[in-house]
Design an enzyme around this catalytic site. Structure first.
Site, PDB file in Angstrom:
ATOM      1  N   ASP A 107       0.853  -1.138  -0.030  1.00  0.00           N
ATOM      2  CA  ASP A 107       0.132   0.006  -0.078  1.00  0.00           C
ATOM      3  C   ASP A 107       0.903   1.175  -0.015  1.00  0.00           C
ATOM      4  OD1 ASP A 107      -2.247   1.749   0.186  1.00  0.00           O
ATOM      5  OD2 ASP A 107      -2.028   1.692   2.360  1.00  0.00           O
ATOM      6  N   SER A 108       0.203   2.216  -0.378  1.00  0.00           N
ATOM      7  CA  SER A 108       1.151   3.573  -0.291  1.00  0.00           C
ATOM      8  C   SER A 108       1.591   3.829   1.322  1.00  0.00           C
ATOM      9  CB  SER A 108       0.404   4.687  -0.613  1.00  0.00           C
ATOM     10  OG  SER A 108      -1.091   4.875  -0.230  1.00  0.00           O
ATOM     11  N   TYR A 134      -0.368   8.127  -2.323  1.00  0.00           N
ATOM     12  CA  TYR A 134      -0.519   7.995  -4.020  1.00  0.00           C
ATOM     13  C   TYR A 134      -1.689   8.716  -4.340  1.00  0.00           C
ATOM     14  CZ  TYR A 134       2.940   4.188  -3.582  1.00  0.00           C
ATOM     15  OH  TYR A 134       4.252   3.393  -3.460  1.00  0.00           O
ATOM     16  N   CYS A 155      -4.354  -1.127  -2.095  1.00  0.00           N
ATOM     17  CA  CYS A 155      -4.478   0.331  -2.216  1.00  0.00           C
ATOM     18  C   CYS A 155      -5.309   0.580  -3.416  1.00  0.00           C
ATOM     19  CB  CYS A 155      -3.026   0.857  -2.498  1.00  0.00           C
ATOM     20  SG  CYS A 155      -3.060   2.559  -2.997  1.00  0.00           S
ATOM     21  N   GLU A 204      -6.714   9.666   9.945  1.00  0.00           N
ATOM     22  CA  GLU A 204      -5.221   9.451  10.455  1.00  0.00           C
ATOM     23  C   GLU A 204      -5.205  10.341  11.597  1.00  0.00           C
ATOM     24  OE1 GLU A 204      -2.209  10.048   7.626  1.00  0.00           O
ATOM     25  OE2 GLU A 204      -2.893   8.097   6.719  1.00  0.00           O
ATOM     26  N   CYS A 239     -11.559   2.848  -0.412  1.00  0.00           N
ATOM     27  CA  CYS A 239     -10.224   3.656   0.049  1.00  0.00           C
ATOM     28  C   CYS A 239      -9.882   2.401   1.584  1.00  0.00           C
ATOM     29  CB  CYS A 239     -10.052   4.992   0.406  1.00  0.00           C
ATOM     30  SG  CYS A 239      -8.720   5.382   1.274  1.00  0.00           S
ATOM     31  N   HIS A 285      -8.389   3.189   4.237  1.00  0.00           N
ATOM     32  CA  HIS A 285      -8.649   3.686   5.374  1.00  0.00           C
ATOM     33  C   HIS A 285      -9.959   3.739   5.893  1.00  0.00           C
ATOM     34  CE1 HIS A 285      -4.677   5.656   4.915  1.00  0.00           C
ATOM     35  NE2 HIS A 285      -4.801   6.215   5.828  1.00  0.00           N
TER      36      HIS A 285
END
Lengths: 265, 265
Positions: free
Chosen positions: A10-11, A42, A73, A152, A184, A186
């Site tokens: 993943d990025s 990314y 990702c 995050e 995504c 996340h």
């Protein structure tokens, strides 16, 4: 070959939500995870740059003798999966195909929302895959670039997150959607917030879980399942190490990460 | 030498606010700008990685025969300026020293707030420079990682921005500050919003403007001012090109950018 590890990249650290889902379904597999934290994200970068970075990530994983690779990702899957499959011989899975299948598992669904980074939405990879599978499907695709930094920051219940969700989701909720595809890696951390925010009849499709299910069926089909009965090991490598990344990794994995190592690509 | 261009670099396009301030004060200087958009942001990454990236950026600029270099990035200044000055012989200016001087120009100021990326705050570079200059100064340093993505999204008046500002600034406004140091090159775009948000008696110190003033006095001192009476030229190079970066560059520079080129480091 069956006892070789699986490679995930993943990025950054978002792909650990896919690892977490894979560990639940495939507890005996060893996993090598590469997060390109030195160049994360990314999602805002150009297709050419993303393809170059993804190829370097795969090359690094192949140096660790992996039996199959998961592009954990969405942006890298959207822009780089076809070129990676052309370049490398190892089985390579992305997160898009399985997310699309899971979204369309509801045969009645005719209006679908997608949220993702700008890069993923701009690639039209999800829109294309959905439209190929169901004629007449109405797709509402919304770039949601603030969600990754909000997650995050651990602002899952912060008024800033609610305000961002209103801007991103109100228009699609008003026109009506049957399912919302979280495109995504996340976003699984935002599911409890989204559940409170969205009307109950909108189904949430999480690309991390659906990707892990797809991985299990592919390993079975290719006869690559690890016959071991020991718990699988996870080795996390990041191209940049920082306290912040280690803290995030633990949250995304929802358990201790073990020693995180620095990877040089 | 005097007719050689100035080199500016930043992790991305934020440094163009420093270029814009420099163009206003030094209209006859040619400028070569390098934005490392392929690896943006630097603010969340480790000191070692930031130092490595910054050295590569300077090396690239030296290939363009620049007479002096501005580190138009607070994170890179915070972590890399001393090592860059040790490694390279060209005059190298950062954004911190001048911001600190401008903050302390008010001789009565004894409580100062700083907002910046996590990397800049963690480096303690501003706190250290401020404390060295004024004994007993009370410093309230607040990482504000959401502000860069909010500014890049152009959500300057969005409720999400207001909510984030409340979280970041309410505690320091309550305890009382005389000045707020905007220690990130993105933040000048947020000045009108901050002016509305903050009490009138808090002075805003913008590191882009103060850096441009410092640059002018250094060029004068070193006898490096360009004697030309023609308008200076600006050449922007980015390590990753995308429509999004080009749009942002125009907003940060507040004028057309000319043709943006891709740089290979």
């Amino acid at each position: 070959m069956q006892t070789s590890p699986l490679g995930f990249f993943d990025s950054g650290i978002g792909g650990l939500t896919v690892v977490r889902a894979a560990q639940a379904l495939l507890p005996h597999e060893d996993i090598v995870y590469l997060g390109d934290t030195a160049r994360v994200p990314y999602g805002s970068k150009s297709p050419e740059t993303i393809r170059q970075f993804a190829a370097e990530d795969v090359q690094w994983l192949l140096g660790h003798q992996v039996k199959a690779i998961v592009v954990a990702c969405n942006t890298a899957t959207a822009h780089a999966l076809p070129s990676l499959r052309e370049t490398f011989r190892v089985p390579i899975l992305g997160v898009i195909e399985s997310g699309v299948q899971a979204t369309l598992a509801d045969r009645e669904a005719d209006r679908v929302g997608i949220i993702a980074t700008r890069g993923t939405i701009r690639s039209h990879a999800y829109q294309h895959a959905l439209a190929q599978q169901r004629t007449g499907l109405i797709i509402h695709a919304q770039p949601a670039p603030l969600l990754v930094p909000l997650i995050e920051e651990d602002w899952l219940d912060h008024p800033a997150t609610t305000a961002a969700l209103h801007t991103y989701l109100d228009p699609m909720v008003e026109t009506g959607i049957d399912a919302l595809l979280l495109a995504c890696t996340h976003y699984p951390l935002l599911i409890p917030t989204l559940r409170k925010f969205l009307p109950d009849d909108i189904r949430l499709v999480d690309s991390a879980t659906t990707c892990a299910e797809h991985l299990k069926s592919e390993l079975t089909r290719l006869d690559l399942l690890n016959p071991s009965t020991e718990p699988g090991k996870l080795h996390i490598h990041l191209t940049d190490l920082s306290e912040q990344f280690e803290k995030l990794a633990k949250r995304f994995l929802a358990r201790p990460t073990g020693k995180i190592r620095r990877a040089v690509l």
